[in-house]
Write a protein that holds these residues in place. Structure first.
Motif, PDB file in Angstrom:
ATOM      1  N   GLY A  31      10.892 -15.923 -21.144  1.00  0.00           N
ATOM      2  CA  GLY A  31      11.709 -17.021 -20.638  1.00  0.00           C
ATOM      3  C   GLY A  31      12.361 -16.788 -19.296  1.00  0.00           C
ATOM      4  N   ASN A  32      11.909 -15.775 -18.558  1.00  0.00           N
ATOM      5  CA  ASN A  32      12.495 -15.471 -17.255  1.00  0.00           C
ATOM      6  C   ASN A  32      11.642 -16.014 -16.114  1.00  0.00           C
ATOM      7  N   ARG A  33      12.291 -16.297 -15.003  1.00  0.00           N
ATOM      8  CA  ARG A  33      11.600 -16.675 -13.770  1.00  0.00           C
ATOM      9  C   ARG A  33      11.531 -15.427 -12.887  1.00  0.00           C
ATOM     10  N   ILE A  34      10.337 -15.133 -12.416  1.00  0.00           N
ATOM     11  CA  ILE A  34      10.077 -13.837 -11.782  1.00  0.00           C
ATOM     12  C   ILE A  34       9.556 -14.025 -10.357  1.00  0.00           C
ATOM     13  N   LEU A  35      10.068 -13.188  -9.449  1.00  0.00           N
ATOM     14  CA  LEU A  35       9.506 -13.076  -8.102  1.00  0.00           C
ATOM     15  C   LEU A  35       9.004 -11.653  -7.919  1.00  0.00           C
ATOM     16  N   LEU A  36       7.733 -11.511  -7.595  1.00  0.00           N
ATOM     17  CA  LEU A  36       7.151 -10.215  -7.268  1.00  0.00           C
ATOM     18  C   LEU A  36       7.039 -10.105  -5.753  1.00  0.00           C
ATOM     19  N   ILE A  37       7.421  -8.964  -5.203  1.00  0.00           N
ATOM     20  CA  ILE A  37       7.310  -8.748  -3.758  1.00  0.00           C
ATOM     21  C   ILE A  37       6.404  -7.551  -3.519  1.00  0.00           C
ATOM     22  N   ASP A  38       5.296  -7.796  -2.826  1.00  0.00           N
ATOM     23  CA  ASP A  38       4.328  -6.748  -2.498  1.00  0.00           C
ATOM     24  C   ASP A  38       4.743  -6.091  -1.190  1.00  0.00           C
ATOM     25  N   LEU A  39       5.125  -4.829  -1.255  1.00  0.00           N
ATOM     26  CA  LEU A  39       5.573  -4.087  -0.071  1.00  0.00           C
ATOM     27  C   LEU A  39       4.579  -3.013   0.354  1.00  0.00           C
ATOM     28  N   ASP A  40       3.391  -3.040  -0.235  1.00  0.00           N
ATOM     29  CA  ASP A  40       2.381  -2.015   0.018  1.00  0.00           C
ATOM     30  C   ASP A  40       1.311  -2.563   0.956  1.00  0.00           C
ATOM     31  N   TYR A 120      15.460 -17.234  -9.527  1.00  0.00           N
ATOM     32  CA  TYR A 120      14.766 -16.183 -10.276  1.00  0.00           C
ATOM     33  C   TYR A 120      15.749 -15.395 -11.122  1.00  0.00           C
ATOM     34  N   ASP A 121      15.252 -14.867 -12.230  1.00  0.00           N
ATOM     35  CA  ASP A 121      16.042 -13.980 -13.068  1.00  0.00           C
ATOM     36  C   ASP A 121      15.802 -12.516 -12.693  1.00  0.00           C
ATOM     37  N   TYR A 122      14.577 -12.224 -12.256  1.00  0.00           N
ATOM     38  CA  TYR A 122      14.225 -10.859 -11.845  1.00  0.00           C
ATOM     39  C   TYR A 122      13.392 -10.898 -10.567  1.00  0.00           C
ATOM     40  N   ILE A 123      13.670  -9.971  -9.669  1.00  0.00           N
ATOM     41  CA  ILE A 123      12.806  -9.694  -8.524  1.00  0.00           C
ATOM     42  C   ILE A 123      12.262  -8.287  -8.731  1.00  0.00           C
ATOM     43  N   ILE A 124      10.942  -8.135  -8.653  1.00  0.00           N
ATOM     44  CA  ILE A 124      10.326  -6.819  -8.845  1.00  0.00           C
ATOM     45  C   ILE A 124       9.560  -6.445  -7.580  1.00  0.00           C
ATOM     46  N   LEU A 125       9.862  -5.273  -7.044  1.00  0.00           N
ATOM     47  CA  LEU A 125       9.323  -4.820  -5.764  1.00  0.00           C
ATOM     48  C   LEU A 125       8.256  -3.763  -5.992  1.00  0.00           C
ATOM     49  N   ASP A 126       7.054  -4.027  -5.516  1.00  0.00           N
ATOM     50  CA  ASP A 126       5.953  -3.065  -5.613  1.00  0.00           C
ATOM     51  C   ASP A 126       5.930  -2.242  -4.337  1.00  0.00           C
ATOM     52  N   CYS A 127       6.315  -0.976  -4.429  1.00  0.00           N
ATOM     53  CA  CYS A 127       6.513  -0.123  -3.252  1.00  0.00           C
ATOM     54  C   CYS A 127       5.256   0.662  -2.896  1.00  0.00           C
ATOM     55  N   PRO A 128       5.140   1.087  -1.649  1.00  0.00           N
ATOM     56  CA  PRO A 128       4.008   1.936  -1.254  1.00  0.00           C
ATOM     57  C   PRO A 128       4.189   3.353  -1.801  1.00  0.00           C
ATOM     58  N   PRO A 129       3.097   4.133  -1.879  1.00  0.00           N
ATOM     59  CA  PRO A 129       3.195   5.518  -2.373  1.00  0.00           C
ATOM     60  C   PRO A 129       3.709   6.460  -1.287  1.00  0.00           C
ATOM     61  N   ALA A 130       4.922   6.201  -0.854  1.00  0.00           N
ATOM     62  CA  ALA A 130       5.561   7.010   0.186  1.00  0.00           C
ATOM     63  C   ALA A 130       7.058   6.765   0.102  1.00  0.00           C
ATOM     64  N   LEU A 131       7.844   7.651   0.683  1.00  0.00           N
ATOM     65  CA  LEU A 131       9.300   7.526   0.608  1.00  0.00           C
ATOM     66  C   LEU A 131       9.889   7.240   1.980  1.00  0.00           C
ATOM     67  N   GLY A 132       9.234   6.338   2.726  1.00  0.00           N
ATOM     68  CA  GLY A 132       9.667   6.003   4.072  1.00  0.00           C
ATOM     69  C   GLY A 132      10.611   4.814   4.123  1.00  0.00           C
ATOM     70  N   ALA A 133      10.594   4.118   5.263  1.00  0.00           N
ATOM     71  CA  ALA A 133      11.551   3.050   5.531  1.00  0.00           C
ATOM     72  C   ALA A 133      11.447   1.897   4.536  1.00  0.00           C
ATOM     73  N   ILE A 134      10.221   1.556   4.131  1.00  0.00           N
ATOM     74  CA  ILE A 134      10.047   0.424   3.222  1.00  0.00           C
ATOM     75  C   ILE A 134      10.607   0.757   1.841  1.00  0.00           C
ATOM     76  N   THR A 135      10.277   1.927   1.337  1.00  0.00           N
ATOM     77  CA  THR A 135      10.780   2.322   0.020  1.00  0.00           C
ATOM     78  C   THR A 135      12.295   2.470   0.042  1.00  0.00           C
ATOM     79  N   LYS A 136      12.857   2.999   1.117  1.00  0.00           N
ATOM     80  CA  LYS A 136      14.317   3.093   1.223  1.00  0.00           C
ATOM     81  C   LYS A 136      14.950   1.705   1.168  1.00  0.00           C
ATOM     82  N   ASN A 137      14.337   0.736   1.822  1.00  0.00           N
ATOM     83  CA  ASN A 137      14.819  -0.641   1.756  1.00  0.00           C
ATOM     84  C   ASN A 137      14.778  -1.176   0.334  1.00  0.00           C
TER      85      ASN A 137
END
Length: 262
Positions: A31-40, A120-137
């Motif tokens: 029953g949730n509204r979801i936003l997925l954000i692709d950061l990879d 939205y009830d949840y935002i889920i962020l798909d991060c790149p396999p690295a610990l750089g600027a995008i993942t820190k954000n």
């Protein structure tokens, strides 16, 4: 209350994108509204939902680099109540140009907060396999960091760097960042898998989800169909386990909110 979840691990191939998509779809079923954000930059989440990365007018890089409002970048998907901000290779530019900006680690945090009453009830962020600027954000913008981890040595070893980053983000940008480890791609017949799984539980205690995601070939097939596993094969083991994870996550969120209100 809107909850933002980053799905990240420095180690690749640990089911980050599979978890982002499958968990999002399972939460939607509840029953949730979801936003997925692709950061990879590989844009696997974008591909898994049937979009060609190079054909989208606006992508997550516009959100990060060009200050385009979040809702202007969202796209409806074939899955009801599951929207996407797609990615493309252009987001790699963000890793180069973001660090020269003042307060660059909170650009995504500000973009989310700049839109009151997000639908939205949840935002889920798909991060790149690295610990750089995008993942820190992503971590600076999130309430919870979900760390998919295989029960294998290199995947578990990568947690050391992730824990160091969590401490840094808590000190600098997001003091309330919590984390939970999700064991993925588990083969219960494999003694090494079982041993490392137990070591993770012993080391991190409640920091490890009770739910585990076992090996399931249907999880590899579902992106080809452009659907999350819960819709591709509703009765598959992977569907069941991600549904259980969604329930566990919602219980965790409820407990957290109750503690904060007390």
């Amino acid at each position: 209350m809107l909850k933002t979840i980053a799905v990240s691990n420095e180690k690749g191939g640990v089911a980050k994108t599979t978890t982002t998509l499958s968990l999002g779809a399972a939460l939607m079923e509840l029953g949730n509204r979801i936003l997925l954000i692709d950061l990879d930059a590989q844009a696997n989440l974008t591909l898994a939902l049937g979009f060609e990365p190079g054909e989208n007018e606006h992508t997550s890089s516009n959100l990060m680099l060009d200050n385009i409002p979040l809702l202007d970048v969202c796209k409806k998907t074939e899955v009801k109540n599951l929207d996407l901000i797609p990615s493309s290779s252009r987001i790699e530019i963000s890793e180069q140009f973001l660090p020269v900006r003042t307060g660059y680690t909170t650009i995504l945090q500000r973009a989310i907060r700049a839109t009151p009453n997000l639908p939205y009830d949840y935002i889920i962020l798909d991060c790149p396999p690295a610990l750089g600027a995008i993942t820190k954000n992503a971590l600076a913008a999130s309430d919870l960091l979900l760390i998919p981890t295989q029960a294998e040595y290199f995947s578990a070893y990568a947690l050391r760097n992730m824990m160091a980053l969590i401490r840094n983000i808590r000190e600098q940008d997001n003091p309330n960042l919590a984390y939970r480890i999700l064991v993925t791609m588990l083969d219960r017949r494999n003694r090494t898998h079982r041993n490392i799984h137990e070591q993770l539980r012993s080391t991190f205690g409640e920091g490890v989800f009770n739910t585990v995601i076992e090996m399931d070939t249907k999880l590899r097939e579902s992106p080809i169909a452009g659907l999350p596993i819960t819709q591709y094969k509703s009765g598959a083991r992977g569907s069941t386990q991600y549904r259980v994870l969604a329930q566990e996550l919602m219980e965790y969120v409820k407990e957290t909110e109750n503690r904060q209100a007390a």
